[in-house]
Each structure stands twice: as structure tokens, then as C-alpha cells.
Write an enzyme that holds these catalytic residues in place. Sequence first.
Site, short mmCIF file in Angstrom:
data_model
loop_
_atom_site.label_atom_id
_atom_site.label_comp_id
_atom_site.label_asym_id
_atom_site.label_seq_id
_atom_site.Cartn_x
_atom_site.Cartn_y
_atom_site.Cartn_z
N ALA A 1 -12.38 -10.89 9.23
CA ALA A 1 -12.36 -9.42 9.21
C ALA A 1 -11.84 -8.87 7.89
O ALA A 1 -11.30 -7.77 7.83
CB ALA A 1 -11.50 -8.91 10.36
N ALA A 2 -11.99 -9.64 6.83
CA ALA A 2 -11.39 -9.23 5.55
C ALA A 2 -12.33 -8.41 4.68
O ALA A 2 -11.90 -7.73 3.76
CB ALA A 2 -10.92 -10.45 4.78
N ARG B 1 -21.39 -1.82 2.27
CA ARG B 1 -22.66 -1.19 2.64
C ARG B 1 -22.48 -0.03 3.63
O ARG B 1 -23.39 0.75 3.86
CB ARG B 1 -23.60 -2.25 3.23
N GLN C 1 -6.36 -12.53 3.23
CA GLN C 1 -7.25 -12.95 2.12
C GLN C 1 -7.14 -11.85 1.06
O GLN C 1 -7.69 -10.76 1.21
CB GLN C 1 -8.70 -13.06 2.62
N ASN D 1 -29.06 -16.75 11.23
CA ASN D 1 -27.67 -17.08 11.54
C ASN D 1 -26.98 -15.83 12.10
O ASN D 1 -27.04 -14.77 11.50
CB ASN D 1 -27.01 -17.53 10.23
N ARG E 1 -8.77 23.64 27.92
CA ARG E 1 -8.12 23.01 26.77
C ARG E 1 -6.95 22.11 27.18
O ARG E 1 -6.54 22.09 28.34
CB ARG E 1 -7.69 24.11 25.80
N ASN F 1 -0.22 35.70 25.00
CA ASN F 1 0.85 34.69 24.95
C ASN F 1 1.47 34.56 23.56
O ASN F 1 2.46 33.89 23.39
CB ASN F 1 0.32 33.33 25.40
N ALA G 1 -6.97 47.75 37.60
CA ALA G 1 -7.85 47.40 36.49
C ALA G 1 -7.44 48.13 35.22
O ALA G 1 -6.96 49.26 35.28
CB ALA G 1 -9.29 47.75 36.84
C1 UD1 Z 1 -23.20 -13.14 7.16
C2 UD1 Z 1 -23.78 -14.54 6.95
C3 UD1 Z 1 -25.27 -14.50 7.30
C4 UD1 Z 1 -25.47 -14.04 8.73
C5 UD1 Z 1 -24.77 -12.68 8.96
C6 UD1 Z 1 -24.75 -12.38 10.45
C7 UD1 Z 1 -22.43 -15.42 5.11
C8 UD1 Z 1 -22.43 -15.82 3.67
N1 UD1 Z 1 -23.57 -14.93 5.59
O1 UD1 Z 1 -23.87 -12.29 6.26
O2 UD1 Z 1 -25.82 -15.79 7.15
O3 UD1 Z 1 -26.83 -13.93 9.02
O4 UD1 Z 1 -23.40 -12.73 8.52
O5 UD1 Z 1 -24.25 -11.11 10.72
O6 UD1 Z 1 -21.42 -15.59 5.76
N2 UD1 Z 1 -15.64 -11.70 5.20
C9 UD1 Z 1 -14.34 -12.01 4.90
N3 UD1 Z 1 -14.00 -12.22 3.59
C10 UD1 Z 1 -14.91 -12.15 2.58
C11 UD1 Z 1 -16.25 -11.85 2.90
C12 UD1 Z 1 -16.59 -11.63 4.22
O7 UD1 Z 1 -13.49 -12.06 5.77
O8 UD1 Z 1 -14.51 -12.40 1.44
C13 UD1 Z 1 -16.02 -11.46 6.60
C14 UD1 Z 1 -16.55 -10.05 6.82
O9 UD1 Z 1 -15.48 -9.16 7.14
C15 UD1 Z 1 -17.53 -10.23 7.97
C16 UD1 Z 1 -17.99 -11.68 7.82
O10 UD1 Z 1 -17.06 -12.32 6.96
O11 UD1 Z 1 -16.91 -10.07 9.22
C17 UD1 Z 1 -19.40 -11.77 7.24
O12 UD1 Z 1 -19.43 -11.15 5.97
P1 UD1 Z 1 -20.59 -10.16 5.51
O13 UD1 Z 1 -20.34 -9.80 4.09
O14 UD1 Z 1 -20.74 -9.09 6.49
O15 UD1 Z 1 -21.83 -11.15 5.56
P2 UD1 Z 1 -23.35 -10.83 5.87
O16 UD1 Z 1 -24.01 -10.45 4.60
O17 UD1 Z 1 -23.49 -9.94 7.01
CA CA Z 2 -22.17 -8.78 8.22
#
Ligand code: UD1
Ligand code: CA
Length: 462
Positions: free
Chosen positions: A10-11, A16, A82, A179, A337, A390, A427
Amino acid sequence: MKNISCVILAAGEGTRMKSDIPKVLFDICGKTMIEHLLETVKELDFYRVYIVVGYKSELVRQKILQTTVSKKLKNKLIFVLQEKQLGSGDALKLVEKHVSKFEKYLVVLSADVPLVSKETLKELISQHCSNSVECSVLSVFLENPYGYGRILRDDKKKFVSIIEEIDATEQQKLIKEVNTGIYVFSLPNLWGALKQITPNNKKREYYLTDVVKFFSSKQAVVCKNADEVKGVNTKKDLAEIIEILRKKILENLMLSGVTIILPQTVYIDCKTKIQPQTKILQGCVIVGSEIGKNCVIGPYSFISNSEIGDDTEITYSYINQAKIGNKCSIGPFSRIRPYTELSDEVKIGNFVEIKKSKISSGTKINHLSYVGDAEVEENVNIGAGTITCNFDGIRKHKTYIGKNAFIGSNVNLVAPIKIGNNVVIGAGSTVTKDVPKNTLVIARAQEVHKYNHRIIKKLFSG
Ligand code: UD1
Ligand code: CA
């Protein structure tokens, strides 16, 4: 599951999404993305749950700890920082130093794939363990695979590796198996493989997907339901995933006995509970609320963080943070409210606004009134156009109206003021002093009727 832990990546910044809010904190039908995933993770009883945080890590950590699901997972949650977002592979590497010898498997989830079901994860884990592989990837077939990493298989359909969209050839881009970003890895083999990945790709990132190449025993397990493994990268994805969950919430409500007319126009979040035999008409938005049985809600009503009893009707109205009893009738066009409490059989009619007030059983406020900071006892009738004044420009003051009082139309009650039981107010009165019980009040200028010489002369002369 003593020897299986879970990692949530989740880092990422979520570039986008083009937003200052970290992606995992976006709301999907009443819960944040990460909360949805944690709800599922909680059900699987992992040994530990590592959450890799990075972008706005402190905010993400705090928000996660505030959720109720975190309390249930409290002893299992480990936050891993991270500092630089060097890629999903780099993010997973950082977990190694926290893992103990007892942990034999890691289930790796992407925080931006929030709707995966526990059944799908269980199935992936079970196939991973029974086939004794080092790496299992959850894949899915998509009609439009754009943006996802593609699953590469050899001539015998055996899983070989993953290629990211940006690095794929035109031929590889035609592959529809992708994937999902959900994996199971065997330990300790994972750590050695992760050390071998390099950022030799167009994004200059350490892709977790590259780790696959370094395992000899691996599999890609196909998920049948594409909706639950949808990833969120853009606001468009967000809207699509909200739509997936919205439909599911409505389906579950309908199966439990709630009638929903024109469900495609209704939005109900996952925190809302509605009892069977209640009818939701078209165009309603209901969030964070509890609604009893046999109610009719709508059409076109907004109800937020409120409690509604049984047999109540709400038409074309706006209700926020209020408690409404049984057999009430609200609307059309009422606004209730925050901190308002209505007892049973209360009637609030058109163009009536109620704020922070307690209204007791049987009371009727039927037309064009403002009632704020008031306590209104049982069986009171408040006539059209009545206002509780009020606010004195600096402070808010209270109005009290006793049982069975009859407040005539167009009355101003200048607060602070107490109106006793059984009082009748004529009234058009503006009442500024407390009125004892059983009193008739008329507080308006005496009406004068006089002979009008001028008009009479003009009309009848000649
Ligand atoms: C990623 C997969 C892709 C897959 C898709 C599915 C990779 C390289 N690619 O792409 O093959 O089809 O998910 O949804 O993993 N994150 C970190 N640290 C970082 C970068 C990312 O924790 O430095 C976490 C993001 O918060 C996210 C996850 O890794 O939850 C995936 O990263 P994201 O950049 O969203 O990869 P996608 O391009 O979606
Ligand atoms: Ca993603």
C-alpha cells in the site's frame, strides 16, 4: 493459519488518480479501499498482517488504525515503511526482516485490488500448498486487458513469467490472461529470488512480477470472477469498482427481502442496514444508516448516518444524522438536520426544516416551518409558516413547547421561550415571553376596519 502471513502492498502514490489523497484511502461505497481488503483479511486468520506504507505513510497508518477492523486485527498488524517507492518488488523485500522462522507462506495482496473474496484467496492458498510450488499467481481473463501485466505461458500452457503492459510487445499485448496482483510465495525461497530482480524496464522500477522468473515451480491460478480482482489505478477505475460493489449491495438487500424499485438509480453504501419488507423507491441515496421494516423510502430521498424506525414513510426528503421513530411521515421536501430526534407517529410536511430538536409522539409540523434547538412535547400542532427564532445574532437559544399546544400559522417564537401545555397561539403572533399552560395568546396589532372615503367616492361617483 499458524504459518501463513499476509502482506498488503500500500505504499504507492497512486499517481494516475491525480489526487492528494493516497489511493488506498478513497471511499468505495462507505469504506476505504484498504478497509475493504482488511475486512477480508480478518476472516482468513493469518499469523501476521504486514502493511507496506510509503506515500503519506503516517496519514495512511492513522486512518487504518481508526477503522473498527483494525481493532480486531490489532495484535497482528505490522506497518513496514517503504521510504522511496522503487516498485512493488522493492516493497515486498522490506518485509523480510520482520518475518519469523515459523512463517512458511506469504499471501501478497495489492491494496488497490480491494474486492477480492476470502473464498478466492482460500482457494489460491489451498492450491499453492497442495501443489507444493514456490510461487502462485492469481490470474484472470479480461476482455480488455489494457494496463495489466500479461501472463506468459509456454507451448504446453505452463506458466512462465509476467510482462508489464508498458514493456510488452504488440503480440504479448493481445494476451487476455492478466496478473491480478495477488500472489502466494513459499518462504524462505522468496527472499533469494527477490534479491535477483533489477529495475531494467521502462519504468525503472523493481517489479514484483519479475520475481516469478526465478522460481522453477510455479503456477498461475485462474480466478473466475473478474469483478472481484479489478484493480484501481484511475478515477475511472474507481467509478467502475464502486458500480460493481453498489450492484452487489443492492442484490444482497433484495435477496434479504428489501424491495428496490429501479435499482439502477439507487445508491446504498455497505454500512447501511435495512430490514425486510421495506420499500426503497427510485433515486434514493442511503449511507451509514439503519432502517426498520415496512418503511417506504423515496422516491428521491437522501438519508445519511440516521436511524429510521418501522412503518415510516419518507418522500423526496433530506435527512442527515437524525433519529426517526416508528410510523412517522416525512416529506415531500422536508429537511431533517443533525441531532434531531423524532418519536413515533410524528408528521413533518413539505418545506419544513428541523434542526437539533426533539419532537415527541403525535406532533405535526406540516407546512413551511423552521424548528431549531427546540423540544416539542406530544400532540402539538405547529401551523404553517411557524418559525422558532433561535439565533440572536450571537448565540443560539432554546424553544420548549408543552403537550397539546396549538401554534397558529405564521407564528414567531422568539427564543429562549417556554410555551406551556395546552396553549393556543393565534395566527401571525410574535411571542417573546414564556406562556403559562392553558393560555390563549394573541400577539399582533389590533385589526382595524375603517370606512374608505376615497375609494368609495372614485368607484361610485358619476
Ligand atoms: C501491478 C502489477 C501488474 C498487475 C496489476 C494488477 C507490478 C509491477 N505490476 O500493476 O502486473 O496486472 O498490478 O492490478 O506489480 N506499490 C508499493 N510500492 C511501490 C510501488 C507499488 O507498495 O514502490 C504497491 C501499490 O501501492 C499497489 C501495488 O503495489 O498497491 C501495485 O502497484 P501499481 O503501481 O498499482 O501497479 P500496477 O501498474 O497496477
Ligand atoms: Ca494497481
